[in-house]
Design a protein around this motif. Structure first.
Motif, PDB file in Angstrom:
ATOM      1  N   ILE A   1     -63.361  61.358  -0.956  1.00 40.17           N
ATOM      2  CA  ILE A   1     -63.362  60.043  -0.295  1.00 40.17           C
ATOM      3  C   ILE A   1     -62.540  60.105   0.986  1.00 40.17           C
ATOM      4  O   ILE A   1     -62.915  59.533   2.020  1.00 40.17           O
ATOM      5  CB  ILE A   1     -62.822  58.962  -1.250  1.00 40.17           C
ATOM      6  N   ALA A   2     -61.394  60.822   0.950  1.00 34.79           N
ATOM      7  CA  ALA A   2     -60.570  60.971   2.153  1.00 34.79           C
ATOM      8  C   ALA A   2     -61.345  61.697   3.256  1.00 34.79           C
ATOM      9  O   ALA A   2     -61.260  61.328   4.432  1.00 34.79           O
ATOM     10  CB  ALA A   2     -59.292  61.735   1.811  1.00 34.79           C
ATOM     11  N   LEU A   3     -62.131  62.714   2.884  1.00 30.59           N
ATOM     12  CA  LEU A   3     -62.932  63.457   3.863  1.00 30.59           C
ATOM     13  C   LEU A   3     -63.989  62.556   4.494  1.00 30.59           C
ATOM     14  O   LEU A   3     -64.175  62.550   5.716  1.00 30.59           O
ATOM     15  CB  LEU A   3     -63.585  64.660   3.180  1.00 30.59           C
ATOM     16  N   VAL A   4     -64.676  61.766   3.651  1.00 29.34           N
ATOM     17  CA  VAL A   4     -65.705  60.857   4.156  1.00 29.34           C
ATOM     18  C   VAL A   4     -65.088  59.801   5.073  1.00 29.34           C
ATOM     19  O   VAL A   4     -65.625  59.481   6.133  1.00 29.34           O
ATOM     20  CB  VAL A   4     -66.456  60.194   2.977  1.00 29.34           C
ATOM     21  N   ALA A   5     -63.922  59.265   4.654  1.00 28.98           N
ATOM     22  CA  ALA A   5     -63.289  58.194   5.418  1.00 28.98           C
ATOM     23  C   ALA A   5     -62.815  58.668   6.790  1.00 28.98           C
ATOM     24  O   ALA A   5     -62.727  57.877   7.728  1.00 28.98           O
ATOM     25  CB  ALA A   5     -62.110  57.624   4.635  1.00 28.98           C
ATOM     26  N   THR A   6     -62.525  59.969   6.925  1.00 32.78           N
ATOM     27  CA  THR A   6     -62.017  60.472   8.210  1.00 32.78           C
ATOM     28  C   THR A   6     -63.120  61.052   9.096  1.00 32.78           C
ATOM     29  O   THR A   6     -62.934  61.172  10.314  1.00 32.78           O
ATOM     30  CB  THR A   6     -60.960  61.557   7.966  1.00 32.78           C
TER      31      THR A   6
ATOM     32  N   LEU B   1     -70.644  56.233   5.787  1.00 33.21           N
ATOM     33  CA  LEU B   1     -71.168  56.578   4.469  1.00 33.21           C
ATOM     34  C   LEU B   1     -70.437  55.840   3.342  1.00 33.21           C
ATOM     35  O   LEU B   1     -70.922  55.804   2.214  1.00 33.21           O
ATOM     36  CB  LEU B   1     -71.059  58.090   4.230  1.00 33.21           C
ATOM     37  N   MET B   2     -69.264  55.273   3.642  1.00 32.05           N
ATOM     38  CA  MET B   2     -68.490  54.578   2.613  1.00 32.05           C
ATOM     39  C   MET B   2     -69.246  53.391   2.041  1.00 32.05           C
ATOM     40  O   MET B   2     -69.014  52.998   0.901  1.00 32.05           O
ATOM     41  CB  MET B   2     -67.162  54.089   3.207  1.00 32.05           C
TER      42      MET B   2
END
Length: 276
Positions: free
Chosen positions: A2-7, A12-13
């Protein structure tokens, strides 16, 4: 992940289910709760609910409620104020829960008739002091005075620490002074309590405390003092069957039937009788 997607690709979140985000938030919130509060809740649910423990839980609940419904600043001020009130109340309360002589509450060990007669008067030289609360610099002054009085009355003073909620460095240092003073009077100071209290004391590397005999419970400390008072008298004398609790209330016929039903077995010292 989730941290990778958020950054990298925050758009995609939106495809993450709300249940997943809620689960992550709850997990993070749970880990933010400090270890002391978690152990406090565990002790409150599983162990005996002492007064200090109940008041600590009340403070935690009030501070958490104030944080949610009022503001963080108000919660912190209220928490500090309540902790100060509890601290002052603890200082003003006596650390001593009860004091009794060894003849009032002897050990559970069964001795022969002759040894019981010898111990009857000797047990008066044993004093047991049950402590309750927190052992620190603010509560040890009165304790020292009471131990001095007991040391003048008997040869063995047993401090039962099993009900102590906390022991800090200042309390351990004060306890070491008590041990030295008692020794100069010719009195032996014995300590009893659970492994938790022992580990708290041994966390402060004080030589006198490490040398003092330690017992898991006060009953074993009383038995140790009784054996010391008996000196070189053999305490391994066999107890007659009729004096055991198992035979209490039986007449001669009942005792004969009981003897017939029992099998005699002898064990070496240190041999295991049974396991849990």
């Amino acid at each position: 992940f989730i941290a990778l997607v958020a950054t990298t690709c925050v758009e995609l979140m939106q495809y993450l289910p709300l249940a997943v985000l809620a689960g992550v938030m709850l997990t993070i919130a749970g880990t933010l709760v400090d270890g002391w509060t978690r152990s406090l809740v565990h002790r409150f649910v599983s162990g005996p609910r002492e007064r200090e423990l109940i008041w600590s839980v009340v403070v935690v609940v009030l501070v958490a409620t104030a944080t949610i419904f009022v503001s963080f600043i108000v919660a912190v001020v209220a928490g500090v104020f309540l902790s100060m009130v509890l601290f002052i109340a603890t200082m003003n309360r006596s650390l001593v829960r009860a004091v009794y002589a060894g003849n009032v509450k002897p050990s559970r060990r069964i001795y022969g008739v002759a040894l019981e007669r010898a111990l009857d008067a000797a047990r008066r030289q044993i004093r047991v002091m049950e402590l309750e609360g927190a052992l620190f610099f603010g509560s040890t002054e009165k304790l020292g005075e009471q131990v001095e009085v007991l040391a003048a009355e008997g040869r063995y003073v047993i401090l039962d620490l099993s009900r102590l909620s906390a022991i800090d460095v200042t309390g351990a240092i004060a306890l070491e002074r008590l041990i030295r003073r008692a020794r100069t009077r010719g009195t032996s100071l014995l300590l009893a309590g659970a492994s938790e209290q022992r580990s708290q004391l041994l966390a402060t590397p004080l030589a006198e405390i490490e040398r003092v005999p330690w017992f898991p419970e006060a009953d074993l400390a009383i038995e140790h003092a009784e054996r010391a008072l008996l000196g070189n008298i053999d305490v391994q004398t066999e107890i007659p069957l009729e004096r055991l609790a198992l035979a209490r209330g039986l007449d001669e016929t009942g005792l004969a039937l009981l003897r017939h039903a029992l099998t005699r077995m002898e064990y070496r010292a240190g041999e295991v009788l049974f396991r849990e």
